[in-house]
Design a protein around this motif. Structure first.
Motif, PDB file in Angstrom:
ATOM      1  N   ASP A   1       0.834  -1.201   0.000  1.00  0.00           N
ATOM      2  CA  ASP A   1       0.000   0.000   0.000  1.00  0.00           C
ATOM      3  C   ASP A   1       0.872   1.255   0.000  1.00  0.00           C
ATOM      4  O   ASP A   1       2.080   1.198   0.250  1.00  0.00           O
ATOM      5  CB  ASP A   1      -1.014  -0.007   1.150  1.00  0.00           C
ATOM      6  CG  ASP A   1      -0.396   0.084   2.536  1.00  0.00           C
ATOM      7  OD1 ASP A   1       0.712   0.621   2.672  1.00  0.00           O
ATOM      8  OD2 ASP A   1      -1.037  -0.382   3.490  1.00  0.00           O
ATOM      9  N   GLU A   2       0.257   2.367  -0.302  1.00  0.00           N
ATOM     10  CA  GLU A   2       0.988   3.625  -0.446  1.00  0.00           C
ATOM     11  C   GLU A   2       1.698   4.019   0.848  1.00  0.00           C
ATOM     12  O   GLU A   2       2.865   4.431   0.824  1.00  0.00           O
ATOM     13  CB  GLU A   2       0.034   4.739  -0.875  1.00  0.00           C
ATOM     14  CG  GLU A   2       0.715   6.077  -1.089  1.00  0.00           C
ATOM     15  CD  GLU A   2      -0.255   7.167  -1.495  1.00  0.00           C
ATOM     16  OE1 GLU A   2       0.143   8.025  -2.303  1.00  0.00           O
ATOM     17  OE2 GLU A   2      -1.402   7.187  -1.011  1.00  0.00           O
ATOM     18  N   ARG A   3       1.028   3.884   1.980  1.00  0.00           N
ATOM     19  CA  ARG A   3       1.617   4.282   3.263  1.00  0.00           C
ATOM     20  C   ARG A   3       2.917   3.526   3.532  1.00  0.00           C
ATOM     21  O   ARG A   3       3.930   4.115   3.876  1.00  0.00           O
ATOM     22  CB  ARG A   3       0.617   4.051   4.403  1.00  0.00           C
ATOM     23  CG  ARG A   3       1.132   4.572   5.743  1.00  0.00           C
ATOM     24  CD  ARG A   3       0.265   4.179   6.898  1.00  0.00           C
ATOM     25  NE  ARG A   3       0.600   2.794   7.210  1.00  0.00           N
ATOM     26  CZ  ARG A   3      -0.234   1.897   7.703  1.00  0.00           C
ATOM     27  NH1 ARG A   3      -1.467   2.209   7.938  1.00  0.00           N
ATOM     28  NH2 ARG A   3       0.164   0.675   7.958  1.00  0.00           N
ATOM     29  N   ASP A   4       2.893   2.198   3.361  1.00  0.00           N
ATOM     30  CA  ASP A   4       4.101   1.406   3.614  1.00  0.00           C
ATOM     31  C   ASP A   4       5.189   1.693   2.575  1.00  0.00           C
ATOM     32  O   ASP A   4       6.369   1.736   2.907  1.00  0.00           O
ATOM     33  CB  ASP A   4       3.776  -0.089   3.647  1.00  0.00           C
ATOM     34  CG  ASP A   4       3.030  -0.496   4.915  1.00  0.00           C
ATOM     35  OD1 ASP A   4       3.058   0.274   5.902  1.00  0.00           O
ATOM     36  OD2 ASP A   4       2.418  -1.574   4.917  1.00  0.00           O
ATOM     37  N   GLY A   5       4.796   1.900   1.332  1.00  0.00           N
ATOM     38  CA  GLY A   5       5.767   2.250   0.297  1.00  0.00           C
ATOM     39  C   GLY A   5       6.481   3.550   0.617  1.00  0.00           C
ATOM     40  O   GLY A   5       7.713   3.650   0.511  1.00  0.00           O
ATOM     41  N   HIS A   6       5.712   4.544   1.047  1.00  0.00           N
ATOM     42  CA  HIS A   6       6.315   5.827   1.408  1.00  0.00           C
ATOM     43  C   HIS A   6       7.203   5.696   2.637  1.00  0.00           C
ATOM     44  O   HIS A   6       8.271   6.318   2.704  1.00  0.00           O
ATOM     45  CB  HIS A   6       5.236   6.878   1.614  1.00  0.00           C
ATOM     46  CG  HIS A   6       4.681   7.399   0.327  1.00  0.00           C
ATOM     47  ND1 HIS A   6       3.998   8.575   0.222  1.00  0.00           N
ATOM     48  CD2 HIS A   6       4.714   6.902  -0.933  1.00  0.00           C
ATOM     49  CE1 HIS A   6       3.634   8.790  -1.039  1.00  0.00           C
ATOM     50  NE2 HIS A   6       4.066   7.775  -1.750  1.00  0.00           N
ATOM     51  N   ALA A   7       6.788   4.866   3.606  1.00  0.00           N
ATOM     52  CA  ALA A   7       7.605   4.661   4.808  1.00  0.00           C
ATOM     53  C   ALA A   7       8.960   4.048   4.434  1.00  0.00           C
ATOM     54  O   ALA A   7      10.000   4.440   4.975  1.00  0.00           O
ATOM     55  CB  ALA A   7       6.865   3.767   5.797  1.00  0.00           C
ATOM     56  N   ILE A   8       8.956   3.113   3.506  1.00  0.00           N
ATOM     57  CA  ILE A   8      10.208   2.477   3.077  1.00  0.00           C
ATOM     58  C   ILE A   8      11.113   3.485   2.375  1.00  0.00           C
ATOM     59  O   ILE A   8      12.315   3.539   2.628  1.00  0.00           O
ATOM     60  CB  ILE A   8       9.921   1.252   2.195  1.00  0.00           C
ATOM     61  CG1 ILE A   8       9.301   0.136   3.049  1.00  0.00           C
ATOM     62  CG2 ILE A   8      11.201   0.760   1.496  1.00  0.00           C
ATOM     63  CD1 ILE A   8       8.742  -1.028   2.254  1.00  0.00           C
ATOM     64  N   ILE A   9      10.542   4.308   1.511  1.00  0.00           N
ATOM     65  CA  ILE A   9      11.337   5.344   0.821  1.00  0.00           C
ATOM     66  C   ILE A   9      11.948   6.306   1.844  1.00  0.00           C
ATOM     67  O   ILE A   9      13.125   6.655   1.752  1.00  0.00           O
ATOM     68  CB  ILE A   9      10.491   6.103  -0.223  1.00  0.00           C
ATOM     69  CG1 ILE A   9      10.043   5.166  -1.343  1.00  0.00           C
ATOM     70  CG2 ILE A   9      11.252   7.312  -0.772  1.00  0.00           C
ATOM     71  CD1 ILE A   9      11.158   4.506  -2.121  1.00  0.00           C
ATOM     72  N   HIS A  10      11.163   6.715   2.828  1.00  0.00           N
ATOM     73  CA  HIS A  10      11.692   7.608   3.867  1.00  0.00           C
ATOM     74  C   HIS A  10      12.836   6.939   4.626  1.00  0.00           C
ATOM     75  O   HIS A  10      13.832   7.583   4.952  1.00  0.00           O
ATOM     76  CB  HIS A  10      10.583   8.036   4.835  1.00  0.00           C
ATOM     77  CG  HIS A  10       9.670   9.076   4.282  1.00  0.00           C
ATOM     78  ND1 HIS A  10      10.036  10.394   4.157  1.00  0.00           N
ATOM     79  CD2 HIS A  10       8.411   8.989   3.797  1.00  0.00           C
ATOM     80  CE1 HIS A  10       9.040  11.083   3.616  1.00  0.00           C
ATOM     81  NE2 HIS A  10       8.038  10.246   3.385  1.00  0.00           N
ATOM     82  N   ARG A  11      12.708   5.653   4.896  1.00  0.00           N
ATOM     83  CA  ARG A  11      13.773   4.930   5.604  1.00  0.00           C
ATOM     84  C   ARG A  11      15.033   4.847   4.748  1.00  0.00           C
ATOM     85  O   ARG A  11      16.146   5.007   5.243  1.00  0.00           O
ATOM     86  CB  ARG A  11      13.280   3.527   5.974  1.00  0.00           C
ATOM     87  CG  ARG A  11      14.279   2.724   6.774  1.00  0.00           C
ATOM     88  CD  ARG A  11      14.491   3.321   8.176  1.00  0.00           C
ATOM     89  NE  ARG A  11      15.733   2.874   8.784  1.00  0.00           N
ATOM     90  CZ  ARG A  11      15.909   1.774   9.476  1.00  0.00           C
ATOM     91  NH1 ARG A  11      14.886   0.981   9.670  1.00  0.00           N
ATOM     92  NH2 ARG A  11      17.065   1.465   9.977  1.00  0.00           N
ATOM     93  N   LEU A  12      14.882   4.615   3.456  1.00  0.00           N
ATOM     94  CA  LEU A  12      16.045   4.577   2.567  1.00  0.00           C
ATOM     95  C   LEU A  12      16.755   5.932   2.561  1.00  0.00           C
ATOM     96  O   LEU A  12      17.984   6.000   2.539  1.00  0.00           O
ATOM     97  CB  LEU A  12      15.626   4.180   1.148  1.00  0.00           C
ATOM     98  CG  LEU A  12      15.093   2.758   0.974  1.00  0.00           C
ATOM     99  CD1 LEU A  12      14.570   2.565  -0.447  1.00  0.00           C
ATOM    100  CD2 LEU A  12      16.153   1.728   1.311  1.00  0.00           C
ATOM    101  N   PHE A  13      15.973   7.001   2.595  1.00  0.00           N
ATOM    102  CA  PHE A  13      16.549   8.339   2.671  1.00  0.00           C
ATOM    103  C   PHE A  13      17.275   8.533   3.999  1.00  0.00           C
ATOM    104  O   PHE A  13      18.417   9.014   4.038  1.00  0.00           O
ATOM    105  CB  PHE A  13      15.472   9.410   2.490  1.00  0.00           C
ATOM    106  CG  PHE A  13      15.982  10.806   2.740  1.00  0.00           C
ATOM    107  CD1 PHE A  13      16.789  11.444   1.813  1.00  0.00           C
ATOM    108  CD2 PHE A  13      15.676  11.470   3.920  1.00  0.00           C
ATOM    109  CE1 PHE A  13      17.284  12.729   2.049  1.00  0.00           C
ATOM    110  CE2 PHE A  13      16.160  12.743   4.166  1.00  0.00           C
ATOM    111  CZ  PHE A  13      16.960  13.373   3.228  1.00  0.00           C
ATOM    112  N   ASP A  14      16.624   8.123   5.102  1.00  0.00           N
ATOM    113  CA  ASP A  14      17.237   8.259   6.430  1.00  0.00           C
ATOM    114  C   ASP A  14      18.558   7.506   6.520  1.00  0.00           C
ATOM    115  O   ASP A  14      19.474   7.937   7.221  1.00  0.00           O
ATOM    116  CB  ASP A  14      16.295   7.740   7.527  1.00  0.00           C
ATOM    117  CG  ASP A  14      15.082   8.643   7.733  1.00  0.00           C
ATOM    118  OD1 ASP A  14      15.106   9.799   7.276  1.00  0.00           O
ATOM    119  OD2 ASP A  14      14.111   8.164   8.363  1.00  0.00           O
TER     120      ASP A  14
END
Length: 155
Positions: free
Chosen positions: A94-107
């Motif tokens: 889902d979009e929420r989990d996809g965005h969370a993963i992208i944010h983690r990759l950035f972090d």
């Protein structure tokens, strides 16, 4: 982020503590009293904002002496980290989990801010929502990105 509601305030409070310590233990009722909210709101914040996709391990024990333990997951091996993230989801995302993963990759400094923002757009519901297989397409895209990043880490 400028906290706007109680959930944002709870999240900001917990993250501030986690900046100083690697692990915290909280009690739902004490947190609820502190923020003048119901204990279920504390559960909501923990369940939606302190997930493994966002880089947190959560352990919960219910009952009279119950607690919630939150720990920031430390990345020691980037290749292993990327492999583990890739295993967090299968054929749909889902979009929420996809965005969370992208944010983690950035972090974790695996993506630049520009790359992260571009990927957030590509994985968004506004872009993929036209597809009847939106969650499958999002998962396939993110699996490809993670595999590529993992390949680049080996070089």
């Amino acid at each position: 982020m400028n906290p706007r509601n109680t959930s944002d305030l709870i999240e900001a409070y917990l993250k501030k503590i986690l900046e100083e310590r690697s692990m915290i233990e909280i009690r739902r009722t004490e947190m609820a009293d502190l923020f003048n909210c119901v204990p279920s709101q504390i559960n909501y914040v923990i369940n939606t904002r302190f997930t493994i996709q966002r880089g947190y391990a959560v352990e919960s024990k219910r009952g009279g002496g119950g607690y919630i333990r939150i720990e920031k997951v430390q990345v020691s091996n980037r290749h292993q980290f990327l492999t583990q993230v890739n295993q967090l989801f299968e054929g749909e995302l889902d979009e929420r989990d996809g965005h969370a993963i992208i944010h983690r990759l950035f972090d974790e400094e695996l993506l630049t801010k520009r790359e992260g923002n571009l990927l957030l757009t590509v994985l968004s519901k506004s872009v993929l929502g036209a597809s009847k297989d939106e969650q499958k397409v999002r998962a396939a895209i993110l699996h490809g990105i993670l595999e590529r990043l993992s390949y680049e880490e080996k070089e």
